[in-house]
Design a protein around this motif. Structure first.
Motif, short mmCIF file in Angstrom:
data_model
loop_
_atom_site.label_atom_id
_atom_site.label_comp_id
_atom_site.label_asym_id
_atom_site.label_seq_id
_atom_site.Cartn_x
_atom_site.Cartn_y
_atom_site.Cartn_z
N PHE A 32 17.43 45.25 63.47
CA PHE A 32 18.59 45.94 62.90
C PHE A 32 18.74 47.36 63.45
CE2 PHE A 32 16.65 43.05 59.81
CZ PHE A 32 17.70 42.13 59.65
N MET A 33 17.91 47.74 64.39
CA MET A 33 17.94 49.08 64.95
C MET A 33 18.82 49.15 66.20
SD MET A 33 14.02 50.50 64.66
CE MET A 33 13.36 51.08 63.11
N ARG A 34 19.23 50.37 66.49
CA ARG A 34 19.91 50.65 67.74
C ARG A 34 18.91 51.25 68.72
NH1 ARG A 34 24.21 54.22 64.57
NH2 ARG A 34 22.18 54.79 63.68
N VAL A 35 19.35 51.41 69.96
CA VAL A 35 18.47 51.99 70.98
C VAL A 35 18.00 53.36 70.54
CG1 VAL A 35 18.36 52.89 73.34
CG2 VAL A 35 19.46 50.69 72.90
N ARG A 36 18.93 54.17 70.04
CA ARG A 36 18.55 55.54 69.67
C ARG A 36 17.60 55.58 68.47
NH1 ARG A 36 24.21 55.93 68.60
NH2 ARG A 36 24.73 55.95 66.38
N ASP A 37 17.67 54.54 67.61
CA ASP A 37 16.74 54.49 66.47
C ASP A 37 15.30 54.29 66.96
OD1 ASP A 37 18.84 54.72 64.63
OD2 ASP A 37 19.19 52.55 64.67
N ILE A 38 15.15 53.38 67.92
CA ILE A 38 13.81 53.13 68.47
C ILE A 38 13.35 54.36 69.25
CG2 ILE A 38 12.50 51.73 70.12
CD1 ILE A 38 14.26 49.36 69.39
N ALA A 39 14.25 54.97 70.02
CA ALA A 39 13.90 56.16 70.79
C ALA A 39 13.43 57.29 69.88
CB ALA A 39 15.10 56.61 71.63
N LYS A 40 14.14 57.48 68.77
CA LYS A 40 13.77 58.53 67.82
C LYS A 40 12.43 58.23 67.17
CE LYS A 40 15.44 60.96 63.70
NZ LYS A 40 16.54 61.06 62.70
N GLY A 41 12.24 56.98 66.79
CA GLY A 41 10.98 56.61 66.13
C GLY A 41 9.79 56.71 67.06
N ALA A 42 9.98 56.39 68.34
CA ALA A 42 8.88 56.45 69.31
C ALA A 42 8.77 57.81 69.98
CB ALA A 42 9.09 55.37 70.37
N HIS A 43 9.69 58.71 69.65
CA HIS A 43 9.71 60.07 70.22
C HIS A 43 9.88 60.04 71.73
CE1 HIS A 43 8.46 61.44 66.24
NE2 HIS A 43 7.43 60.61 66.29
N VAL A 44 10.82 59.24 72.18
CA VAL A 44 11.14 59.15 73.60
C VAL A 44 12.67 59.19 73.74
CG1 VAL A 44 9.08 57.77 74.10
CG2 VAL A 44 11.24 56.62 73.57
N SER A 45 13.13 59.14 74.97
CA SER A 45 14.58 59.18 75.22
C SER A 45 15.18 57.78 75.16
CB SER A 45 14.86 59.80 76.58
OG SER A 45 14.35 58.96 77.61
N ASN A 46 16.52 57.74 75.02
CA ASN A 46 17.22 56.45 75.02
C ASN A 46 17.01 55.71 76.34
OD1 ASN A 46 18.14 57.26 72.56
ND2 ASN A 46 20.29 57.48 73.15
N SER A 47 17.04 56.46 77.43
CA SER A 47 16.87 55.84 78.74
C SER A 47 15.47 55.26 78.90
CB SER A 47 17.14 56.86 79.86
OG SER A 47 16.29 57.99 79.73
N SER A 48 14.48 55.89 78.28
CA SER A 48 13.10 55.36 78.34
C SER A 48 13.02 54.01 77.63
CB SER A 48 12.11 56.34 77.70
OG SER A 48 12.02 57.53 78.44
#
Length: 248
Positions: A32-48
């Motif tokens: 149910f997450m978006r790319v930016r949700d995972i990026a924020k949770g993992a403390h990385v960028s969207n592109s990563s």
């Protein structure tokens, strides 16, 4: 493609591993997450995140989410009840009383021998090590052809505790026959078959009831958890009786 079965973990960078661990730790929320949700949770960028998705074999983020959700659901179905190996019903009603009686025999024994083959032999080693840690003279025998009768010939006050799932192993029965009428050795058993020869040969039988599982006819995959459970209870009771005896 399989996220949980991804084999090239060693090829992932530190950033990739941060994303991987976040997804594993939040597997129920990820679909149910978006790319930016995972990026924020993992403390990385969207592109990563997107580079990681491509690296593990997916062409797009939606494709990854659909595949991940299906794989996660399959794992949950396969893991259902996986830890419900035993319940109290797996043991006879008087198991605690029998544990106390066997522990009392062990308390004053000069030698405590745990005897078993295969997986039971491995548990016998564990049991003897723990008993030794409690200050008792204990050793394990895993070889049915070990000269145990000769080793105990000039000893007395011995306790042999035999571990056997089936309680029918011929090699073990042959060894125990040497001690059936011995005044110096008391036998007990931990077995999954209360009606077995090994259970009947000893003074006490600590039994449990669990379905026997075999593959390819000869390989026994029956759970040894009940046996370990009894062993730990037996050693705990032995320790408690030893402490009580030393109290003024």
């Amino acid at each position: 493609m399989a996220f949980f079965g991804f084999k090239d973990i060693d090829k992932l960078s530190e950033v990739d591993m941060a994303i991987y661990r976040f997804i594993v730790d939040h597997d129920e929320q990820v679909p149910f997450m978006r790319v930016r949700d995972i990026a924020k949770g993992a403390h990385v960028s969207n592109s990563s995140v997107m580079r990681f998705i491509h690296k593990i074999g997916y062409s797009s983020f939606p494709e990854f989410k659909v595949s991940f959700k299906n794989e996660s659901q399959d794992l949950m179905r396969s893991k259902s009840d996986v830890l419900k190996i035993i319940t109290r019903d797996a043991f006879p009603n008087d198991i605690e009383k029998t544990i106390k009686l066997v522990a009392h025999l062990m308390l004053d024994a000069d030698n405590i021998i745990f005897f078993g083959m295969g997986g039971s032999g491995a548990i016998a080693e564990y049991a003897s090590r723990q008993a030794s840690s409690l200050g008792f003279n204990s050793f394990a025998v895993k070889d049915p052809f070990y000269p145990l009768i000769q080793q105990l010939r000039n000893t007395s006050n011995n306790v042999i505790i035999t571990l056997s799932v089936s309680g029918k192993t011929n090699e073990i029965i042959e060894t125990l026959n040497n001690f059936v009428n011995s005044a110096d050795t008391i036998m007990a058993s931990i077995t999954g078959n209360v009606e077995s020869p090994i259970a009947r040969m000893g003074r006490y039988a600590l039994t449990y009831n669990i379905p026997e599982t075999r593959i390819h006819k000869y390989y026994d995959l029956t759970s040894q958890v009940p046996c370990v459970y009894i062993i730990d209870g037996l050693l705990m009771e032995l320790h408690n009786q030893d402490v009580d005896r030393q109290m003024p």
